[in-house]
Scaffold this active site. Structure first.
Site, short mmCIF file in Angstrom:
data_model
loop_
_atom_site.label_atom_id
_atom_site.label_comp_id
_atom_site.label_asym_id
_atom_site.label_seq_id
_atom_site.Cartn_x
_atom_site.Cartn_y
_atom_site.Cartn_z
N ALA A 305 28.64 0.91 -1.95
CA ALA A 305 28.25 -0.04 -2.98
C ALA A 305 27.30 -1.11 -2.46
O ALA A 305 26.52 -1.69 -3.21
CB ALA A 305 29.50 -0.71 -3.57
N ASP A 351 -18.39 -4.04 3.93
CA ASP A 351 -19.72 -3.59 4.32
C ASP A 351 -20.71 -4.13 3.30
O ASP A 351 -20.37 -4.32 2.13
CB ASP A 351 -19.74 -2.06 4.35
CG ASP A 351 -21.09 -1.51 4.78
OD1 ASP A 351 -21.65 -2.04 5.74
OD2 ASP A 351 -21.57 -0.56 4.14
N ASP A 651 -18.27 3.20 9.20
CA ASP A 651 -17.14 2.40 8.73
C ASP A 651 -15.80 3.09 8.93
O ASP A 651 -14.75 2.47 8.78
CB ASP A 651 -17.30 2.09 7.24
CG ASP A 651 -18.56 1.31 6.93
OD1 ASP A 651 -18.87 0.39 7.69
OD2 ASP A 651 -19.24 1.65 5.94
#
Length: 906
Positions: A305, A351, A651
């Site tokens: 529980a 970028d 990137d």
């Protein structure tokens, strides 16, 4: 067989020595590079020698990633505290006969594990995307003949022949460069094609220059946009610049999302809570004299529980709804937890080219006749005007036509409905001509080219010759302004052609300086008229007619998006391979604040120095791929949650290193998309702002569920412990506990997953990355709610038992505990501030669920067959009213607590 030498080189069977790569080939004369690689450029490598070198350097392809066994990847998904505790809970639930919970928990954990396992392959797909980009074949000179060979067979020393439109198959030093320009945006972020030449650069001990400044070298997977070239291969496969990026992707780690960190912390706390609950109940039971079998059964039930087994399911649902909503707004999420990560982002590193800007060259200003005109419109669409050009001013229109005629005719580009063909800068000049009323295609047909002097890096201009109807030759020239000024004797002004004296020359230079200072690239246009056919090998004295200022303009929505980020407490930093002046100009337009730092300056910084300064820097210019990763790591070291956007191969490593990588879907390369966690289908920076809003909403909803669910669990634990200490019968039997779990983990919890965002979602700063889901403030609220529920339930049982009997009192206690949850969910929806208000009415799904819970509870109490299942008795309206009134105390207590706290703050 290769024989290692003391110089660090390797010797092939033919006796030649060569290095694995020439890291400073750009600084060496081409003849010296050929000597060091033992090749005659006029003949090329012998086929036998090329085959031997393949055994030394390996094939010209990217290395395969180290593959872990699939079963290990799958088991990794279970390595956190919460998952481990839930696995134990599933086993325990099955052991005590609670097969429903055991099955549900197992299914949810398996689904989560499968999803996580599938995400483990993203790095492998990134590398596969890199490999797909490689050129399959190449033209080389071997054995004195030009041959087409498979690109993976290239080796250092091969002589590769390239023309406009070709992709470069490996890194190499230029031997021949005739009017060569190369598109390097995917590798460097440079928006304009780079002019290449055979001249050595960066000598005298300067070391390796940044990629964008190595103009004597070609790089794998870049493309020639103009000219013809021959190069000698200096690096292949993983030794290339592209290979360096691939190695970053292969070995670079990916930080865990803030949510993953918080859930792991939550798991440890729940383990502690479960242990305390079991120990407390065991001690109480032993004091009361319960049998060991009863003690063990109830202790295990309490432990189960204490665990919110519905959390993984609700978490998956919450994230899935967020992903669905974001997809409708142009953001495709590849990892579910990435949605929440972006919501907690403190910095967005973007970028420039193609992300903050359109990646479409545009003429922004035109000088002619002594006047500077502002040019409107963006990209390669011809919509726009040249301000100052009146629709009825035919003289002005005529002057502008004359000013742009060299740009239209001395030009090889074309603009079509499908895009551009040729150089982006020349395409921008075609668009400028169209805005001035000159159709380049029609004008070229009317004035065909009779000769030309192609653009050359040495001369820095291009000239075309056109025969007019009178038999004379009109010469149109465009190029670097300083070069044209040296060849001009006259200039077109508003009152006609005037001699280019010192005063006018100074005026022209001043205009060019002002345009350049705003980040524009300046090009000049000039003309000359000569009798007869004209000599194409020499230019006569020219007349300067115009100057164009060109830039890659910001996206229209980008400035508003940056402002929204700032309002939400999210910093924006521009990271670009472009020139510092250009980047700074774009940053000013977008209101990106902070210092401008170049890649060369980053090279001189230590990691600690960069970490100290990174918060004050707004623009990083002229950076290499490894710099982007350095910046992301420095920000992470400062405690930031970093989102990185980008579209190029350059990137990819930074996208993977960031907490969340965001790739552009339209202009992005496959590598960037595979490395990223999220792809923007519209390439719109403002979509990131909507994603931040969605991410914050998702985290808020997760907190609401955790607060709601744990308050229920703690309430159940305290209720059972309190009744035991008071000597009362257990208010909640095993079937009733199961019922509470079913209805609480079900409709109300799921409805919290779609709760709308609060009004302040984008007006508050990002949450502290170190903030815990179960911080002191929330834990106190959860404990307070659980205590009120336990006190109300036990008190009602104690007071009602003498009056209505044990069975009715137990049913009232059971009903009261269920109704407590209907009021508790209202408290959980507002973490702070007012509990009641218009906000509570926004989630219609939740209200329908609460009505449904009330209805099924009535069924459990009032219908005979249900009473048999749950051990309840029917209640009369007065008893129901007592249950409702008692259950409302959790809401009243929270209202009182917040009122007192608000008064204390005032």
């Amino acid at each position: 067989m290769d024989v290692p030498t003391t110089s660090g080189m390797r010797r092939t069977a033919s006796g030649h020595e060569h290095t694995r790569e020439l890291p400073e080939a750009h600084a060496l004369p081409p003849e010296q590079v050929a000597v060091r690689l033992h090749v005659d450029p006029a003949v090329g490598l012998p086929s036998r020698e090329a085959a031997e070198r393949v055994t030394v350097h390996g094939p010209n392809r990217l290395a395969e990633p180290a593959r872990r066994p699939e079963w290990q990847k799958f088991l990794d998904q279970f390595r956190n505290w919460l998952i481990a505790i839930l696995l134990i809970a599933a086993v325990v639930a099955g052991a005590i006969g609670d097969f429903k919970d055991a099955v549900v928990i197992t299914i949810v954990l398996q689904v989560n594990a499968v999803l996580g396992y599938l995400q483990e392959r993203r790095a492998e797909r990134s590398l596969e995307a890199l490999r797909r980009m490689l050129v399959p074949t190449a033209r080389v000179r071997r054995d004195g003949e030009v041959r087409v060979v498979e690109a993976h067979t290239l080796v250092p020393g091969d002589i590769v022949l390239l023309e406009a439109g070709d992709r470069v198959p490996a890194d190499g030093r230029l031997l021949v460069a005739e009017s060569v320009e190369v598109a390097e945006a995917a590798l460097t972020g440079e928006s304009q094609p780079v002019v290449k030449s055979v001249a050595a650069v960066g000598g005298n001990g300067a070391g390796r220059l940044p990629v964008v400044e190595r103009t004597s070298v070609l790089f794998m997977n870049t493309a020639l946009t103009r000219g013809r070239a021959e190069m000698i291969v200096t690096a292949t496969g993983m030794d290339t610049e592209l290979g360096t990026i691939a190695e970053e992707l292969r070995t670079g780690g990916e930080p865990p999302s803030p949510l993953q960190v918080q859930l792991d912390s939550l798991g440890r706390r729940l383990a502690l809570l479960s242990g305390i609950a079991v120990l407390a109940y065991a001690v109480t039971a032993l004091v009361r004299g319960d049998t060991l079998s009863d003690l063990a059964l109830r202790a295990v039930a309490l432990a189960v529980a204490a665990i919110p087994e519905g959390l993984p399911a609700v978490l998956a649902l919450t994230l899935a709804f967020g992903v669905y909503r974001m997809a409708r707004h142009g953001a495709v999420v590849k990892r579910l937890v990435s949605v929440e990560s972006l919501g907690s982002a403190t910095v967005v590193c973007s970028d420039k080219t193609g992300t903050l800007t359109l990646n479409e060259m545009t003429v922004r200003a035109l000088w002619t006749g002594g006047t500077v005109y502002a040019v409107t419109g963006e990209g390669y669409g011809t919509d726009g005007t040249i301000d100052g050009q009146g629709a009825t001013d035919e003289q002005g229109r005529g002057d502008l036509r004359e000013a742009v005629m060299p740009f239209a005719l001395c030009n090889d580009a074309r603009v079509t409905d499908d895009g551009i063909i040729g150089d982006p800068t020349e395409a921008a000049l075609i668009v400028l001509a169209a805005k001035a009323g000159v159709d380049a295609d029609r004008t070229r047909a009317e004035l065909p080219r009779s000769g030309e002097l192609p653009f050359d890096a040495a001369t820095k201009y291009m000239a075309t010759f056109h025969t007019d109807p009178n038999g004379a030759t009109r010469i149109h020239v465009k190029g670097a302004l300083d070069v044209l000024l040296g060849r001009c004797t006259d200039v077109l002004m508003g009152d006609g052609v005037r001699p280019l004296g010192d005063a006018l020359r100074a005026e022209v230079v001043g205009v060019a300086a002002r345009l350049g200072g705003t980040g524009l690239r300046v090009l000049g246009a000039a003309t000359a008229l000569v009798d007869g056919q004209g000599e194409v090998s020499e230019l006569p004295a020219l007349t300067l007619v115009s100057i164009a200022g060109i830039a890659d303009p910001p996206r229209p929505q980008a400035r508003d998006a940056v402002a929204l980020c700032r309002r939400a407490g999210v910093g924006v930093k521009m990271i670009t391979g472009d020139h510092a002046d250009t980047a700074a100009a774009i940053a000013r337009e977008l209101d990106i604040r902070g210092e401008v730092v170049t890649g060369a300056e980053l090279d001189r910084m230590t990691e600690d120095r960069l970490a100290d300064r990174v918060d004050d820097i707004g623009v990083f210019a002229r950076v290499a791929p490894e710099h982007k990763v350095m910046i992301v790591r420095a920000l992470s070291d400062r405690g930031h949650i970093v989102a990185m956007t980008g579209d190029g191969v350059n990137d990819a490593a930074a996208l993977r290193a960031a907490h969340i990588g965001v790739a552009m879907g339209v202009t992005g390369t496959d590598v960037a998309k595979e490395a990223a966690d999220m792809v923007l289908t519209d390439d719109d920076f403002s979509t990131i702002v909507r994603a931040v809003h969605e991410g914050r909403c998702i985290y808020d909803n997760i907190v609401k569920f955790v607060r709601f669910q744990l308050a229920t669990n703690i309430g159940a634990i305290l209720t059972l412990l309190g009744a035991s200490l008071a000597g009362l019968p257990a208010p909640l039997t095993a079937p009733q506990l199961l019922w509470v779990n079913i209805i609480m983990d079900g409709p109300p919890a799921m409805a919290l997953a779609v709760d709308p965002a609060g009004d302040d979602a984008m007006r508050r700063p990002p949450r502290d990355p170190a903030e815990r889901i179960l911080g002191a403030h929330r834990l106190a609220a959860i404990t307070r709610a659980g205590a009120v529920m336990a006190l109300g339930t036990v008190t009602l049982l104690a007071l009602a038992r003498p009056r209505v009997g044990t069975d009715t009192a137990l049913t009232m206690a059971f009903t009261t505990f269920v109704l407590f949850q209907l009021f508790n969910v209202l408290c959980a929806r507002a973490d702070d501030g007012p509990v009641l208000g218009p906000y509570q009415l926004r989630n219609r799904t939740l209200w329908l669920c609460l009505v449904g819970v009330l209805a099924v509870q009535a069924v459990a109490v009032q219908l005979p067959w249900a009473r048999t299942v749950f051990g309840t008795v029917a209640l009369n309206p007065a008893q129901w009213a007592v249950c409702v009134a008692t259950a409302s105390s959790v809401l009243l207590a929270e209202l009182a607590f917040r009122a007192v706290r608000s008064a204390q703050r005032r």
